[in-house]
Design an enzyme around this catalytic site. Structure first.
Site, PDB file in Angstrom:
ATOM      1  N   GLU A 100      50.312  45.270  32.382  1.00 43.04           N
ATOM      2  CA  GLU A 100      48.861  45.276  32.613  1.00 43.04           C
ATOM      3  C   GLU A 100      48.132  45.054  31.298  1.00 43.04           C
ATOM      4  O   GLU A 100      48.670  45.345  30.237  1.00 43.04           O
ATOM      5  CB  GLU A 100      48.432  46.649  33.164  1.00 43.04           C
ATOM      6  CG  GLU A 100      48.171  46.694  34.649  1.00 43.04           C
ATOM      7  CD  GLU A 100      46.974  45.857  35.106  1.00 43.04           C
ATOM      8  OE1 GLU A 100      46.533  44.949  34.388  1.00 43.04           O
ATOM      9  OE2 GLU A 100      46.481  46.138  36.208  1.00 43.04           O
ATOM     10  N   ASP A 101      46.905  44.563  31.387  1.00 41.67           N
ATOM     11  CA  ASP A 101      46.089  44.493  30.177  1.00 41.67           C
ATOM     12  C   ASP A 101      45.405  45.831  29.913  1.00 41.67           C
ATOM     13  O   ASP A 101      45.320  46.284  28.779  1.00 41.67           O
ATOM     14  CB  ASP A 101      45.059  43.352  30.266  1.00 41.67           C
ATOM     15  CG  ASP A 101      44.205  43.414  31.533  1.00 41.67           C
ATOM     16  OD1 ASP A 101      44.555  44.167  32.473  1.00 41.67           O
ATOM     17  OD2 ASP A 101      43.182  42.711  31.592  1.00 41.67           O
ATOM     18  N   ASP A 104      42.399  51.709  33.650  1.00 38.61           N
ATOM     19  CA  ASP A 104      41.077  52.331  33.596  1.00 38.61           C
ATOM     20  C   ASP A 104      41.128  53.579  34.500  1.00 38.61           C
ATOM     21  O   ASP A 104      41.608  54.625  34.087  1.00 38.61           O
ATOM     22  CB  ASP A 104      40.082  51.269  34.064  1.00 38.61           C
ATOM     23  CG  ASP A 104      38.634  51.635  33.850  1.00 38.61           C
ATOM     24  OD1 ASP A 104      38.346  52.811  33.592  1.00 38.61           O
ATOM     25  OD2 ASP A 104      37.771  50.755  33.965  1.00 38.61           O
ATOM     26  N   PHE A 153      33.258  48.697  27.295  1.00 39.20           N
ATOM     27  CA  PHE A 153      33.628  47.485  28.022  1.00 39.20           C
ATOM     28  C   PHE A 153      34.228  46.516  27.013  1.00 39.20           C
ATOM     29  O   PHE A 153      33.598  46.199  26.012  1.00 39.20           O
ATOM     30  CB  PHE A 153      32.419  46.883  28.721  1.00 39.20           C
ATOM     31  CG  PHE A 153      32.842  46.027  29.876  1.00 39.20           C
ATOM     32  CD1 PHE A 153      32.826  46.548  31.163  1.00 39.20           C
ATOM     33  CD2 PHE A 153      33.328  44.737  29.683  1.00 39.20           C
ATOM     34  CE1 PHE A 153      33.284  45.786  32.231  1.00 39.20           C
ATOM     35  CE2 PHE A 153      33.782  43.971  30.746  1.00 39.20           C
ATOM     36  CZ  PHE A 153      33.753  44.494  32.019  1.00 39.20           C
ATOM     37  N   VAL A 154      35.455  46.067  27.273  1.00 37.53           N
ATOM     38  CA  VAL A 154      36.117  45.223  26.281  1.00 37.53           C
ATOM     39  C   VAL A 154      36.538  43.871  26.859  1.00 37.53           C
ATOM     40  O   VAL A 154      36.820  43.748  28.055  1.00 37.53           O
ATOM     41  CB  VAL A 154      37.350  45.924  25.669  1.00 37.53           C
ATOM     42  CG1 VAL A 154      36.930  47.072  24.774  1.00 37.53           C
ATOM     43  CG2 VAL A 154      38.321  46.405  26.741  1.00 37.53           C
ATOM     44  N   ARG A 166      38.212  35.518  27.973  1.00 33.54           N
ATOM     45  CA  ARG A 166      39.635  35.875  27.994  1.00 33.54           C
ATOM     46  C   ARG A 166      40.369  35.238  26.810  1.00 33.54           C
ATOM     47  O   ARG A 166      41.423  35.710  26.387  1.00 33.54           O
ATOM     48  CB  ARG A 166      40.296  35.382  29.287  1.00 33.54           C
ATOM     49  CG  ARG A 166      39.856  36.110  30.550  1.00 33.54           C
ATOM     50  CD  ARG A 166      40.785  35.750  31.697  1.00 33.54           C
ATOM     51  NE  ARG A 166      40.244  36.055  33.006  1.00 33.54           N
ATOM     52  CZ  ARG A 166      40.410  37.214  33.654  1.00 33.54           C
ATOM     53  NH1 ARG A 166      41.073  38.197  33.080  1.00 33.54           N
ATOM     54  NH2 ARG A 166      39.920  37.394  34.855  1.00 33.54           N
TER      55      ARG A 166
HETATM   56  C1  PRP Z   1      41.445  45.025  35.700  1.00 30.24           C
HETATM   57  C2  PRP Z   1      42.774  45.267  34.999  1.00 30.24           C
HETATM   58  C3  PRP Z   1      43.507  46.149  35.958  1.00 30.24           C
HETATM   59  C4  PRP Z   1      42.413  46.939  36.623  1.00 30.24           C
HETATM   60  C5  PRP Z   1      42.350  48.283  35.980  1.00 30.24           C
HETATM   61  O1  PRP Z   1      41.616  43.951  36.555  1.00 30.24           O
HETATM   62  O2  PRP Z   1      43.464  44.076  34.740  1.00 30.24           O
HETATM   63  O3  PRP Z   1      44.223  45.397  36.923  1.00 30.24           O
HETATM   64  O4  PRP Z   1      41.182  46.239  36.422  1.00 30.24           O
HETATM   65  O5  PRP Z   1      41.389  49.084  36.594  1.00 30.24           O
HETATM   66  P1  PRP Z   1      41.717  50.461  37.298  1.00 30.24           P
HETATM   67  O6  PRP Z   1      42.702  51.214  36.432  1.00 30.24           O
HETATM   68  O7  PRP Z   1      40.377  51.138  37.365  1.00 30.24           O
HETATM   69  O8  PRP Z   1      42.272  50.184  38.670  1.00 30.24           O
HETATM   70  P2  PRP Z   1      40.410  43.089  37.131  1.00 30.24           P
HETATM   71  O9  PRP Z   1      40.134  43.547  38.536  1.00 30.24           O
HETATM   72  O10 PRP Z   1      39.270  43.093  36.172  1.00 30.24           O
HETATM   73  O11 PRP Z   1      41.065  41.643  37.247  1.00 30.24           O
HETATM   74  P3  PRP Z   1      41.617  40.669  36.089  1.00 30.24           P
HETATM   75  O12 PRP Z   1      42.975  41.202  35.662  1.00 30.24           O
HETATM   76  O13 PRP Z   1      41.730  39.339  36.772  1.00 30.24           O
HETATM   77  O14 PRP Z   1      40.643  40.641  34.939  1.00 30.24           O
END
Ligand code: PRP
Length: 180
Positions: A100-101, A104, A153-154, A166
């Site tokens: 994961e990136d 949250d 917010f990053v 990105r």
């Molecule tokens: C972001 C991130 C995780 C998720 C984390 O994805 O990549 O998958 O949110 O949030 P959480 O811990 O509150 O569930 P996003 O929906 O922004 O999609 P992306 O990866 O395409 O940017």
């Protein structure tokens, strides 16, 4: 409201050094084994591309991807996510590492872990570049964490704001644009 890229939170050098350390740790932990690295689209792609190249060839790495989205903002806290694109290959009896990136609330990973555990992998570990612990709702433990970050917010290094930024090489915070 418009946002703009503000300060650098983690620069390229720190990212590269930490990714190398994570790759080393994974290489030690999975020495001589096969490892399926699963990237969660789209944010994890850039981190994952660097991470897999930091894993030594004593680990037999393969890659797969899964795409998920929450059912709209209003239900995000329900933790119900939809799989838009599933894995291409079976993970049954395999060692699996989810990449994961950012973690949250933890709701996405908590759901995904449950879904993937039903497929009976031999093991399932999680690696996240960033961890925003103070936002956590779901009880999810992350095995490999790049950096703990505050509730900002990053963007950059794969992370977006409305699909922008990105491609930035460092991780930055964003701030509302101040009108002149
Ligand atoms: C972001 C991130 C995780 C998720 C984390 O994805 O990549 O998958 O949110 O949030 P959480 O811990 O509150 O569930 P996003 O929906 O922004 O999609 P992306 O990866 O395409 O940017």
């Amino acid at each position: 409201m418009d946002y703009e890229v503000a300060g650098t939170l983690i620069d390229e050098g720190r990212l590269a050094r930490r990714v190398a350390e994570l790759g080393k740790a994974i290489s030690v932990d999975y020495n001589g084994r096969e490892l399926i690295v699963i990237g969660i689209l789209r944010g994890a792609v850039i981190f994952m591309a660097d991470l897999v190249r930091a894993i030594d060839d004593n680990v037999d790495v393969s890659m797969d991807f899964i795409s998920v989205s929450s059912y709209g903002d209003s239900t995000k806290s329900s933790g119900v996510v939809r799989i838009n694109k599933d894995l291409d290959n079976s993970i049954k009896d395999k060692d699996v590492l989810i990449v994961e990136d950012i973690v949250d609330t933890g709701l996405t990973l908590s759901y995904l872990r449950r879904v993937l555990m039903e497929r009976e992998p031999k093991s399932l570990a999680i690696c996240s570049l960033l961890d925003k612990k103070e936002r956590r709702i779901a009880d999810i433990s992350v095995d490999y964490v790049g950096f703990d970050i505050p509730d900002l917010f990053v963007v950059g290094y794969g992370l977006d704001y409305a699909e922008r930024w990105r491609n930035l090489r460092s991780v930055h915070s964003v701030e509302p644009t101040v009108e002149a």
